[in-house]
Scaffold this motif. Structure first.
Motif, PDB file in Angstrom:
ATOM      1  N   PHE A  22       5.184 -25.307 -23.252  1.00 60.56           N
ATOM      2  CA  PHE A  22       6.495 -25.515 -23.857  1.00 60.56           C
ATOM      3  C   PHE A  22       6.699 -26.997 -24.151  1.00 60.56           C
ATOM      4  O   PHE A  22       6.099 -27.854 -23.512  1.00 60.56           O
ATOM      5  N   TYR A  23       7.539 -27.291 -25.126  1.00 64.89           N
ATOM      6  CA  TYR A  23       7.919 -28.678 -25.392  1.00 64.89           C
ATOM      7  C   TYR A  23       9.398 -28.725 -25.750  1.00 64.89           C
ATOM      8  O   TYR A  23       9.984 -27.750 -26.205  1.00 64.89           O
ATOM      9  N   THR A  24      10.005 -29.890 -25.522  1.00 68.49           N
ATOM     10  CA  THR A  24      11.429 -30.078 -25.764  1.00 68.49           C
ATOM     11  C   THR A  24      11.671 -30.368 -27.235  1.00 68.49           C
ATOM     12  O   THR A  24      10.958 -31.164 -27.842  1.00 68.49           O
ATOM     13  N   ILE A  25      12.691 -29.740 -27.782  1.00 70.94           N
ATOM     14  CA  ILE A  25      13.098 -30.033 -29.153  1.00 70.94           C
ATOM     15  C   ILE A  25      14.372 -30.865 -29.068  1.00 70.94           C
ATOM     16  O   ILE A  25      15.407 -30.380 -28.601  1.00 70.94           O
ATOM     17  N   PRO A  26      14.310 -32.144 -29.492  1.00 71.28           N
ATOM     18  CA  PRO A  26      15.479 -33.016 -29.394  1.00 71.28           C
ATOM     19  C   PRO A  26      16.641 -32.495 -30.247  1.00 71.28           C
ATOM     20  O   PRO A  26      16.437 -31.921 -31.314  1.00 71.28           O
ATOM     21  N   ASN A  27      17.838 -32.720 -29.764  1.00 67.79           N
ATOM     22  CA  ASN A  27      19.076 -32.380 -30.463  1.00 67.79           C
ATOM     23  C   ASN A  27      19.239 -30.895 -30.720  1.00 67.79           C
ATOM     24  O   ASN A  27      20.047 -30.503 -31.555  1.00 67.79           O
ATOM     25  N   ARG A  28      18.486 -30.047 -30.069  1.00 63.82           N
ATOM     26  CA  ARG A  28      18.631 -28.605 -30.253  1.00 63.82           C
ATOM     27  C   ARG A  28      19.522 -28.016 -29.167  1.00 63.82           C
ATOM     28  O   ARG A  28      20.273 -27.086 -29.415  1.00 63.82           O
ATOM     29  N   GLY A  29      19.438 -28.560 -27.957  1.00 66.17           N
ATOM     30  CA  GLY A  29      20.287 -28.072 -26.873  1.00 66.17           C
ATOM     31  C   GLY A  29      21.719 -28.517 -27.096  1.00 66.17           C
ATOM     32  O   GLY A  29      21.980 -29.560 -27.691  1.00 66.17           O
ATOM     33  N   LYS A  30      22.660 -27.726 -26.654  1.00 64.95           N
ATOM     34  CA  LYS A  30      24.062 -28.064 -26.846  1.00 64.95           C
ATOM     35  C   LYS A  30      24.668 -28.506 -25.522  1.00 64.95           C
ATOM     36  O   LYS A  30      24.473 -27.861 -24.501  1.00 64.95           O
ATOM     37  N   GLY A  31      25.386 -29.605 -25.566  1.00 55.73           N
ATOM     38  CA  GLY A  31      26.078 -30.077 -24.372  1.00 55.73           C
ATOM     39  C   GLY A  31      25.127 -30.413 -23.256  1.00 55.73           C
ATOM     40  O   GLY A  31      24.257 -31.272 -23.398  1.00 55.73           O
ATOM     41  N   SER A  32      25.255 -29.715 -22.153  1.00 57.21           N
ATOM     42  CA  SER A  32      24.441 -30.016 -20.977  1.00 57.21           C
ATOM     43  C   SER A  32      23.270 -29.042 -20.854  1.00 57.21           C
ATOM     44  O   SER A  32      22.923 -28.610 -19.759  1.00 57.21           O
ATOM     45  N   HIS A  33      22.662 -28.681 -21.975  1.00 57.42           N
ATOM     46  CA  HIS A  33      21.516 -27.779 -21.976  1.00 57.42           C
ATOM     47  C   HIS A  33      20.346 -28.397 -22.723  1.00 57.42           C
ATOM     48  O   HIS A  33      20.542 -29.212 -23.619  1.00 57.42           O
ATOM     49  N   VAL A  34      19.141 -28.000 -22.352  1.00 57.56           N
ATOM     50  CA  VAL A  34      17.909 -28.481 -22.973  1.00 57.56           C
ATOM     51  C   VAL A  34      17.206 -27.270 -23.572  1.00 57.56           C
ATOM     52  O   VAL A  34      17.113 -26.228 -22.928  1.00 57.56           O
ATOM     53  N   PHE A  35      16.699 -27.416 -24.802  1.00 53.04           N
ATOM     54  CA  PHE A  35      15.996 -26.322 -25.461  1.00 53.04           C
ATOM     55  C   PHE A  35      14.502 -26.590 -25.443  1.00 53.04           C
ATOM     56  O   PHE A  35      14.049 -27.653 -25.866  1.00 53.04           O
ATOM     57  N   LEU A  36      13.731 -25.628 -24.931  1.00 57.08           N
ATOM     58  CA  LEU A  36      12.274 -25.718 -24.900  1.00 57.08           C
ATOM     59  C   LEU A  36      11.699 -24.653 -25.823  1.00 57.08           C
ATOM     60  O   LEU A  36      12.247 -23.553 -25.928  1.00 57.08           O
ATOM     61  N   TYR A  37      10.584 -24.982 -26.474  1.00 58.22           N
ATOM     62  CA  TYR A  37       9.957 -24.051 -27.403  1.00 58.22           C
ATOM     63  C   TYR A  37       8.454 -24.026 -27.169  1.00 58.22           C
ATOM     64  O   TYR A  37       7.859 -25.038 -26.803  1.00 58.22           O
ATOM     65  N   ARG A  38       7.849 -22.870 -27.407  1.00 52.66           N
ATOM     66  CA  ARG A  38       6.396 -22.706 -27.317  1.00 52.66           C
ATOM     67  C   ARG A  38       5.939 -22.051 -28.616  1.00 52.66           C
ATOM     68  O   ARG A  38       6.549 -21.095 -29.098  1.00 52.66           O
ATOM     69  N   ASP A  39       4.848 -22.556 -29.188  1.00 58.92           N
ATOM     70  CA  ASP A  39       4.359 -22.047 -30.468  1.00 58.92           C
ATOM     71  C   ASP A  39       3.573 -20.747 -30.348  1.00 58.92           C
ATOM     72  O   ASP A  39       3.688 -19.874 -31.207  1.00 58.92           O
ATOM     73  N   ASP A  40       2.733 -20.626 -29.312  1.00 56.05           N
ATOM     74  CA  ASP A  40       1.846 -19.473 -29.245  1.00 56.05           C
ATOM     75  C   ASP A  40       1.906 -18.802 -27.886  1.00 56.05           C
ATOM     76  O   ASP A  40       1.386 -19.373 -26.917  1.00 56.05           O
ATOM     77  N   PRO A  41       2.462 -17.645 -27.735  1.00 57.85           N
ATOM     78  CA  PRO A  41       3.285 -16.916 -28.704  1.00 57.85           C
ATOM     79  C   PRO A  41       4.658 -17.565 -28.826  1.00 57.85           C
ATOM     80  O   PRO A  41       5.134 -18.191 -27.874  1.00 57.85           O
ATOM     81  N   PRO A  42       5.302 -17.440 -29.984  1.00 54.10           N
ATOM     82  CA  PRO A  42       6.588 -18.114 -30.204  1.00 54.10           C
ATOM     83  C   PRO A  42       7.644 -17.684 -29.186  1.00 54.10           C
ATOM     84  O   PRO A  42       7.851 -16.498 -28.958  1.00 54.10           O
ATOM     85  N   LYS A  43       8.275 -18.670 -28.573  1.00 57.16           N
ATOM     86  CA  LYS A  43       9.271 -18.381 -27.552  1.00 57.16           C
ATOM     87  C   LYS A  43      10.172 -19.585 -27.385  1.00 57.16           C
ATOM     88  O   LYS A  43       9.701 -20.716 -27.339  1.00 57.16           O
ATOM     89  N   GLY A  44      11.469 -19.391 -27.310  1.00 58.09           N
ATOM     90  CA  GLY A  44      12.425 -20.460 -27.057  1.00 58.09           C
ATOM     91  C   GLY A  44      13.241 -20.151 -25.815  1.00 58.09           C
ATOM     92  O   GLY A  44      13.613 -19.009 -25.574  1.00 58.09           O
ATOM     93  N   ILE A  45      13.518 -21.183 -25.022  1.00 64.15           N
ATOM     94  CA  ILE A  45      14.285 -21.029 -23.790  1.00 64.15           C
ATOM     95  C   ILE A  45      15.303 -22.155 -23.711  1.00 64.15           C
ATOM     96  O   ILE A  45      14.976 -23.317 -23.955  1.00 64.15           O
ATOM     97  N   THR A  46      16.528 -21.819 -23.348  1.00 64.11           N
ATOM     98  CA  THR A  46      17.562 -22.817 -23.109  1.00 64.11           C
ATOM     99  C   THR A  46      17.747 -22.957 -21.609  1.00 64.11           C
ATOM    100  O   THR A  46      17.945 -21.969 -20.904  1.00 64.11           O
ATOM    101  N   ILE A  47      17.700 -24.208 -21.126  1.00 62.90           N
ATOM    102  CA  ILE A  47      17.795 -24.481 -19.692  1.00 62.90           C
ATOM    103  C   ILE A  47      19.009 -25.377 -19.436  1.00 62.90           C
ATOM    104  O   ILE A  47      19.161 -26.409 -20.098  1.00 62.90           O
ATOM    105  N   PRO A  48      19.870 -25.003 -18.479  1.00 62.36           N
ATOM    106  CA  PRO A  48      20.991 -25.885 -18.139  1.00 62.36           C
ATOM    107  C   PRO A  48      20.475 -27.163 -17.483  1.00 62.36           C
ATOM    108  O   PRO A  48      19.540 -27.119 -16.684  1.00 62.36           O
ATOM    109  N   ASN A  49      21.051 -28.282 -17.848  1.00 66.03           N
ATOM    110  CA  ASN A  49      20.624 -29.579 -17.331  1.00 66.03           C
ATOM    111  C   ASN A  49      21.442 -29.904 -16.080  1.00 66.03           C
ATOM    112  O   ASN A  49      22.434 -30.602 -16.130  1.00 66.03           O
ATOM    113  N   ASN A  50      21.003 -29.365 -14.937  1.00 65.91           N
ATOM    114  CA  ASN A  50      21.701 -29.530 -13.665  1.00 65.91           C
ATOM    115  C   ASN A  50      20.792 -30.169 -12.630  1.00 65.91           C
ATOM    116  O   ASN A  50      19.576 -30.109 -12.748  1.00 65.91           O
ATOM    117  N   ARG A  51      21.405 -30.747 -11.605  1.00 71.18           N
ATOM    118  CA  ARG A  51      20.604 -31.311 -10.513  1.00 71.18           C
ATOM    119  C   ARG A  51      19.909 -30.216  -9.733  1.00 71.18           C
ATOM    120  O   ARG A  51      18.783 -30.381  -9.288  1.00 71.18           O
TER     121      ARG A  51
END
Length: 76
Positions: A22-51
């Motif tokens: 997976f890799y981070t896509i800048p400016n894709r997550g909203k607010g306090s979340h981070v968006f990760l994407y994987r190309d093969d197989p295609p998959k996106g995950i949103t992760i809350p940015n918490n301690r």
């Protein structure tokens, strides 16, 4: 029976998921979340940015990443 999940920060989870392709896509997550994407197989995950991520949230992230708990723990 699955192992007990540790309490992890979002930063630790992101580092582990980056090891699995997976890799981070800048400016894709909203607010306090981070968006990760994987190309093969295609998959996106949103992760809350918490301690600390709750174990249920962590288990859901692992499931969305198509990993088992044991595979995820090996990435840590």
């Amino acid at each position: 029976m699955s192992k007990q999940l540790p309490v992890l920060s979002s930063r630790e989870v992101i580092k582990a998921l980056e090891k699995s392709g997976f890799y981070t896509i800048p400016n894709r997550g909203k607010g306090s979340h981070v968006f990760l994407y994987r190309d093969d197989p295609p998959k996106g995950i949103t992760i809350p940015n918490n301690r600390e991520l709750k174990r249920g949230t962590l288990r859901a992230i692992i499931r969305q990443a198509d990993l088992t708990v044991e595979e995820f723990l090996a990435l840590l």
